[in-house]
Motif scaffolding. Structure first.
Motif, PDB file in Angstrom:
ATOM      1  N   GLY A   1       1.159  -1.057   0.304  1.00  0.00           N
ATOM      2  CA  GLY A   1      -0.443   0.423   0.113  1.00  0.00           C
ATOM      3  C   GLY A   1       0.857   1.519   0.467  1.00  0.00           C
ATOM      4  O   GLY A   1       1.737   1.613   0.578  1.00  0.00           O
ATOM      5  N   ALA A   2       0.453   2.668  -1.021  1.00  0.00           N
ATOM      6  CA  ALA A   2       1.210   3.448  -1.131  1.00  0.00           C
ATOM      7  C   ALA A   2       0.062   4.731  -1.191  1.00  0.00           C
ATOM      8  O   ALA A   2       0.456   5.650  -0.982  1.00  0.00           O
ATOM      9  N   GLY A   3      -0.235   4.272   0.150  1.00  0.00           N
ATOM     10  CA  GLY A   3      -1.333   5.542   0.753  1.00  0.00           C
ATOM     11  C   GLY A   3      -0.461   6.199   1.601  1.00  0.00           C
ATOM     12  O   GLY A   3       0.689   6.218   1.521  1.00  0.00           O
ATOM     13  N   GLN A   4      -1.071   7.041   2.348  1.00  0.00           N
ATOM     14  CA  GLN A   4       0.079   7.876   3.733  1.00  0.00           C
ATOM     15  C   GLN A   4       0.365   6.658   4.622  1.00  0.00           C
ATOM     16  O   GLN A   4       1.961   7.309   5.040  1.00  0.00           O
ATOM     17  N   ALA A   5      -0.453   5.824   5.031  1.00  0.00           N
ATOM     18  CA  ALA A   5       0.732   4.925   5.976  1.00  0.00           C
ATOM     19  C   ALA A   5       1.817   4.179   5.532  1.00  0.00           C
ATOM     20  O   ALA A   5       2.799   4.612   6.132  1.00  0.00           O
ATOM     21  N   GLY A   6       1.597   3.624   4.225  1.00  0.00           N
ATOM     22  CA  GLY A   6       2.591   3.115   3.352  1.00  0.00           C
ATOM     23  C   GLY A   6       4.124   4.054   3.134  1.00  0.00           C
ATOM     24  O   GLY A   6       5.043   3.911   3.059  1.00  0.00           O
ATOM     25  N   LEU A   7       3.250   5.310   2.750  1.00  0.00           N
ATOM     26  CA  LEU A   7       4.653   6.958   2.780  1.00  0.00           C
ATOM     27  C   LEU A   7       5.357   6.794   4.119  1.00  0.00           C
ATOM     28  O   LEU A   7       6.340   7.013   4.168  1.00  0.00           O
ATOM     29  N   SER A   8       4.589   6.994   4.565  1.00  0.00           N
ATOM     30  CA  SER A   8       5.272   7.062   6.012  1.00  0.00           C
ATOM     31  C   SER A   8       6.501   6.013   6.345  1.00  0.00           C
ATOM     32  O   SER A   8       7.335   6.795   7.128  1.00  0.00           O
ATOM     33  N   MET A   9       5.894   5.318   6.101  1.00  0.00           N
ATOM     34  CA  MET A   9       6.185   3.704   7.112  1.00  0.00           C
ATOM     35  C   MET A   9       7.989   3.868   5.362  1.00  0.00           C
ATOM     36  O   MET A   9       9.064   3.942   6.616  1.00  0.00           O
ATOM     37  N   GLY A  10       7.534   4.181   4.472  1.00  0.00           N
ATOM     38  CA  GLY A  10       8.494   4.334   2.972  1.00  0.00           C
ATOM     39  C   GLY A  10       9.987   4.614   3.866  1.00  0.00           C
ATOM     40  O   GLY A  10      11.096   5.534   3.982  1.00  0.00           O
ATOM     41  N   TYR A  11       9.646   6.677   4.512  1.00  0.00           N
ATOM     42  CA  TYR A  11       9.814   7.462   5.311  1.00  0.00           C
ATOM     43  C   TYR A  11      11.402   6.904   5.876  1.00  0.00           C
ATOM     44  O   TYR A  11      11.915   7.884   6.000  1.00  0.00           O
ATOM     45  N   PHE A  12      10.101   6.962   7.453  1.00  0.00           N
ATOM     46  CA  PHE A  12      11.247   6.052   7.901  1.00  0.00           C
ATOM     47  C   PHE A  12      11.970   4.921   7.472  1.00  0.00           C
ATOM     48  O   PHE A  12      12.905   5.208   8.457  1.00  0.00           O
ATOM     49  N   LEU A  13      11.715   4.453   7.220  1.00  0.00           N
ATOM     50  CA  LEU A  13      13.126   3.077   6.478  1.00  0.00           C
ATOM     51  C   LEU A  13      13.901   3.999   5.941  1.00  0.00           C
ATOM     52  O   LEU A  13      14.594   2.709   5.773  1.00  0.00           O
ATOM     53  N   LYS A  14      13.889   4.296   5.288  1.00  0.00           N
ATOM     54  CA  LYS A  14      14.879   4.872   4.194  1.00  0.00           C
ATOM     55  C   LYS A  14      15.946   5.630   4.929  1.00  0.00           C
ATOM     56  O   LYS A  14      17.082   5.306   4.189  1.00  0.00           O
ATOM     57  N   GLN A  15      15.432   5.822   6.353  1.00  0.00           N
ATOM     58  CA  GLN A  15      16.923   6.137   6.928  1.00  0.00           C
ATOM     59  C   GLN A  15      17.392   4.955   7.932  1.00  0.00           C
ATOM     60  O   GLN A  15      18.191   5.418   8.287  1.00  0.00           O
ATOM     61  N   THR A  16      16.621   3.683   7.603  1.00  0.00           N
ATOM     62  CA  THR A  16      17.652   2.965   8.665  1.00  0.00           C
ATOM     63  C   THR A  16      18.656   1.988   8.168  1.00  0.00           C
ATOM     64  O   THR A  16      19.028   1.285   8.541  1.00  0.00           O
ATOM     65  N   GLY A  17      18.724   1.765   6.832  1.00  0.00           N
ATOM     66  CA  GLY A  17      19.102   1.219   5.744  1.00  0.00           C
ATOM     67  C   GLY A  17      19.219  -0.252   5.122  1.00  0.00           C
ATOM     68  O   GLY A  17      19.540  -0.633   4.864  1.00  0.00           O
ATOM     69  N   LEU A  18      18.345  -0.102   6.225  1.00  0.00           N
ATOM     70  CA  LEU A  18      16.948  -1.578   5.244  1.00  0.00           C
ATOM     71  C   LEU A  18      16.570  -1.829   3.898  1.00  0.00           C
ATOM     72  O   LEU A  18      15.818  -0.192   3.516  1.00  0.00           O
ATOM     73  N   SER A  19      16.613  -2.884   2.995  1.00  0.00           N
ATOM     74  CA  SER A  19      16.634  -2.499   2.526  1.00  0.00           C
ATOM     75  C   SER A  19      14.749  -3.272   1.750  1.00  0.00           C
ATOM     76  O   SER A  19      13.881  -4.089   2.687  1.00  0.00           O
ATOM     77  N   PHE A  20      13.872  -2.002   1.325  1.00  0.00           N
ATOM     78  CA  PHE A  20      12.990  -2.479   1.043  1.00  0.00           C
ATOM     79  C   PHE A  20      11.797  -1.791  -0.096  1.00  0.00           C
ATOM     80  O   PHE A  20      12.297  -1.034  -0.930  1.00  0.00           O
TER      81      PHE A  20
END
Length: 352
Positions: free
Chosen positions: A9-28
């Motif tokens: 899901g790339a709605g507001q929830a999925g995008l918010s998750m992506g924003y914070f994951l981007k800062q971790t170095g985890l692949s997603f």
């Protein structure tokens, strides 16, 4: 490739998750079944305006432009979400419909409509609360010449026949659609509970500004305030509907109970004949595509604590009251996303 995290899901929830994951170095990667980010909002009815002002309609890291006290349109939010994904260069695979998810040992296998199977260690279901339109069984009794649409299908009045319209459902969508159509139509609004109205602003300050100052926005589902609010019928923001009911532009009816041909009957035994029905009756959740035992409770709801399920590696984000009132809204989903990402990052660090 095996991803650390896959977001559905790339709605507001999925995008918010992506924003914070981007800062971790985890692949997603974020999988989304729409043609473009924001299409879920673009495809809603033309007159939709949010009841949260712009100051309370942003995701983490990027403010929504415009008058902070003004109320954004649905197209404004759609464009904002698209800009958000672009600004943070989030890895999104659009037009990707997830058909089934199953788990083997420590990995999740995601089968898509393209015939591809994606593997991941952890998965976040960020599909939101709007899955399958909920329409009562007696709707099939309406004759073919009566136009009937769920609120998710309604765009504007050009879809309708001439003549009266019955809007069924007393939430904010039903209220907005009824008000819009009442400008040049005979409108009936069927509601099974007493309507309760809230102002959009109090003393030149947004209603949500007051909620924040009074701690209501911060109240979680286990707090006294949270327990009081949960399960209550939707509150209608603004007084337009109340004014239209008062001047009889919109005729308020009891709960709809049965339909015989083109005649609709209500709980008080009164009846009307209409040429159009709009079902603003909400949605039912559908997780049949997640083939993982132990996910749901006996009532069909996800078993979780702050989005963390009993199934190792499986998370949810954007559920109503996942933790707070705003968990399914733009104003609150970011905090829940940050919480889950911290948990996932800590687990990954400890297991490496």
């Amino acid at each position: 490739m095996i991803y650390d995290v896959v977001i559905i899901g790339a709605g507001q929830a999925g995008l918010s998750m992506g924003y914070f994951l981007k800062q971790t170095g985890l692949s997603f990667i974020i999988l989304d079944n729409q043609n473009a980010v924001g299409d879920v909002w673009r495809n809603r009815y033309d007159s939709l305006i949010l009841f949260t002002p712009r100051a309370y309609s942003s995701l983490p890291g990027l403010a929504l432009k415009g008058d902070p006290a003004g109320f954004p349109t649905k197209d404004e939010i759609a464009d904002y979400l698209e800009k958000y994904a672009r600004t943070f260069d989030l890895p999104i695979q659009s037009k990707c419909h997830v058909e089934i998810i199953h788990k083997e040992n420590h990995l999740f296998f995601i089968s898509t409509n393209a015939g591809v199977v994606i593997k991941t260690k952890k998965i976040v279901i960020a599909t939101g609360p709007f899955h399958t339109p909920k329409i009562p069984a007696y709707a099939k009794e309406l004759p073919e010449h009566v136009v009937q649409l769920h609120s998710s299908q309604y765009k504007n009045k050009s879809q309708l026949n001439d003549g009266p319209v019955l809007v069924v459902g007393g939430g904010n969508s039903g209220a907005q659609i009824a008000v819009e159509l009442s400008q040049d139509r005979e409108i009936y609004l069927s509601v099974g509970h007493k309507l309760r109205f809230l102002p959009l602003s109090i003393g030149k300050k947004s209603f949500f500004w007051w909620c924040e100052k009074l701690g209501i926005l911060q109240a979680n589902h286990d707090s006294f305030i949270g327990k009081k609010v949960q399960g209550q019928p939707d509150l209608i923001f603004g007084y337009e509907l109340r004014a239209r009911i008062k001047d009889n532009s919109i005729k308020l009816k009891n709960r709809t109970t049965t339909i015989k041909k083109d005649e609709v009957q209500f709980a008080d035994q009164s009846t009307i004949k209409v040429q159009n029905v709009i079902w603003a009756t909400g949605y039912t959740l559908d997780y049949s595509w997640i083939d993982v035992p132990g996910l749901l409770d006996p009532d069909g709801k996800v078993k979780h604590i702050r989005g963390m399920t009993d199934i190792k590696g499986l998370y949810f984000l954007g559920l109503p009251w996942q933790y707070r009132r705003g968990s399914a809204l733009l104003l609150g989903v970011g905090e829940d996303a940050e919480y889950l990402v911290k948990h996932i990052a800590n687990l990954s660090k400890n297991s490496s």
